[in-house]
Design an enzyme around this catalytic site. Structure first.
Site, PDB file in Angstrom:
ATOM      1  CE  LYS A 119      -7.769  -1.362  -7.246  1.00 30.91           C
ATOM      2  NZ  LYS A 119      -8.983  -1.287  -6.413  1.00 30.91           N
ATOM      3  N   GLY A 151       0.823  -1.206   0.000  1.00 25.23           N
ATOM      4  CA  GLY A 151       0.000   0.000   0.000  1.00 25.23           C
ATOM      5  C   GLY A 151       0.854   1.251   0.000  1.00 25.23           C
ATOM      6  N   GLY A 203      -0.486   4.361   0.321  1.00 27.52           N
ATOM      7  CA  GLY A 203      -1.286   5.460   0.870  1.00 27.52           C
ATOM      8  C   GLY A 203      -0.411   6.237   1.841  1.00 27.52           C
ATOM      9  CD  GLN A 251      -4.314  14.453  13.048  1.00 30.10           C
ATOM     10  OE1 GLN A 251      -3.372  15.006  13.614  1.00 30.10           O
ATOM     11  NE2 GLN A 251      -5.546  14.864  13.192  1.00 30.10           N
ATOM     12  CD  GLU A 289     -13.478  17.157   4.945  1.00 36.07           C
ATOM     13  OE1 GLU A 289     -13.010  16.151   4.383  1.00 36.07           O
ATOM     14  OE2 GLU A 289     -12.798  17.949   5.627  1.00 36.07           O
ATOM     15  CE  LYS A 340     -10.007  19.579   4.747  1.00 36.14           C
ATOM     16  NZ  LYS A 340      -9.907  18.279   5.350  1.00 36.14           N
TER      17      LYS A 340
END
Ligand code: NAD
Length: 388
Positions: A37, A9, A11, A312, A167, A372
């Site tokens: 992937k 992964g 990510g 985070q 969101e 943000k």
């Protein structure tokens, strides 16, 4: 022979773990393979923006070729289908990989809670491809309506008012006036629902922040249905527990996440929602050679409850895994993982947001949006530093 580390992964957790491990171990001392992937890293926390045409897809995906350039990391683009931690083998759609150490950072999956029709007819927002699907679907509804003016084409439902739902609904609400103008459709003909099972939106947020979010989103035309779980979805209709039916061609499901089924099937110890249990060093229970990072595992907070799966936390876990794995490889003592949750901010579309920083500071409006934005900039700066 060098030790073989396989990271599953790319990510937030996996990418940080691989890059930091490459930086923290002497050149040529370890063979690192990163499996993903896609051939890009997705900025998953920003997917609501391309889903509502506020950003291009290319702004939320970064080519791994670029991120790994010059790094002693072998990249394998493939899909993981099975992990056998006893034999130390990972099966991919296109082959097998053996390892000495494994980092599992496969993320989470959508939780459908067995709602009939949700998986078949609902859209989800977990990848850039899915964001594109949502965007093009909404555009298509607007394109079809003038030719076949059925109200369900202009009725949009976002299921779930957690952070993802809020969101997304905020960004879609901002997009609607532009879509209406382009299609020459009055805004009053368009309905945007956000349906939440719990009595209020943003469950877990403090009441004043919830009130602020509600006020901002209602002003943009979002219609909330709270305390009304979705119980069934069929083509063209969303059924609520209170008996209500929303005729809609669009249901976007943001009702929850669960761990990764591959992790469950591998036999790792997991909690009921499929997230793996790890020790203080983020090693899987019973397997010192398997580390975990991100949404596929969980750690407990001071109240004994799992920390919510966030970017985070995944980034901090990736950092810690690389540190401890390097310690293993170099025979040094490991350091327990201690999360530092800086806060949570929910975008409300445009440059508006609400959230909390640290334990006490609450923010809304542009200040919250700035916070943000800053966290996203900090992340990119961190990746940039690891790439050097
Ligand atoms: P979530 O589980 O946090 O929220 C899902 C929401 O859907 C809940 O409010 C739940 O009550 C509702 N729901 C469940 N079943 C329903 C039903 N049948 N009908 C209507 N509503 C239903 O999921 P999420 O929002 O996807 O967030 C997943 C994780 O990612 C969380 O830990 C979250 O904190 C994190 N996240 C963080 C950010 C951020 O920090 N800005 C953004 C997105 C996600």
């Amino acid at each position: 022979m060098n030790k073989r580390v396989v990271v599953l992964g790319a990510g937030y957790g996996g990418l940080v773990a691989a890059l930091k491990l490459a930086k923290g171990t002497p050149a040529g001392s370890v063979d690192i393979t990163l499996v993903n992937k896609y051939d890009y890293h997705q900025l998953v926390t920003q997917l609501y923006e391309p889903a509502a045409a506020a950003k291009r897809d290319t702004e939320v995906r970064i080519p791994l070729k670029k991120l790994l350039a010059g790094k002693p990391i072998r990249f394998v683009q493939d899909v993981v289908t099975k992990i056998d931690p006893k034999e130390k083998v990972v099966t991919l759609e296109g082959g097998e990989l053996s390892y000495d150490y494994l980092v599992v950072a496969l993320g989470s999956e959508t939780e459908y809670f067995g709602i009939p029709g949700m998986k078949e007819y609902g859209m989800t927002l977990k990848s850039v491809d899915e964001a594109r699907l949502i965007r093009t679907h909404i555009e298509r509804c607007f394109a079809e309506y003038p030719l076949d003016p059925r109200p369900e084409l202009l009725t949009f439902v976002v299921g779930g008012a957690g952070l993802t739902g809020i969101e997304l609904v905020g960004e879609i609400a901002d997009w609607l006036p532009r879509l209406c103008e382009e299609s020459n459709i009055p805004r009053e003909q368009v309905t945007l629902y956000n349906v939440e099972a719990m009595p209020s939106i943003l469950p877990g947020f403090e009441p004043d922040l919830v009130a602020k979010a509600e006020e901002v989103l209602k002003a943009k035309g979002v219609i909330f249905k709270v305390g009304s779980p979705i119980v069934q979805v069929e083509p063209g209709a969303v059924h609520l527990k209170d008996g209500g039916v929303i005729q809609s061609r669009t249901i976007i499901w943001t009702g929850g996440v669960r761990g990764n089924q591959i992790v469950v099937d591998a036999g790792f110890e997991t909690e009921p929602r499929g997230r793996a249990k790890v020790n203080e060093y983020l090693q899987a229970v019973g397997y010192d050679d398997v580390y975990m990072a991100g949404d596929c595992c969980f750690v407990l907070n001071e109240q004994g409850r799992p920390y919510p799966p966030t970017a985070q936390l995944a980034i901090q876990m990736g950092n810690s895994v690389a540190h401890n794995l390097a310690a293993d490889l170099q025979g040094r003592p490991k350091t327990p993982f201690v999360p530092k949750i800086l806060g949570t901010v929910a975008s409300l579309g445009g440059r508006d947001a609400v959230g909390k920083v640290g334990n006490n500071y609450k923010a809304s409006g542009r200040v919250a949006y700035f916070i943000k934005d800053l966290s996203q900039i900090r992340y990119l700066a961190k990746i940039g530093a690891l790439m050097k």
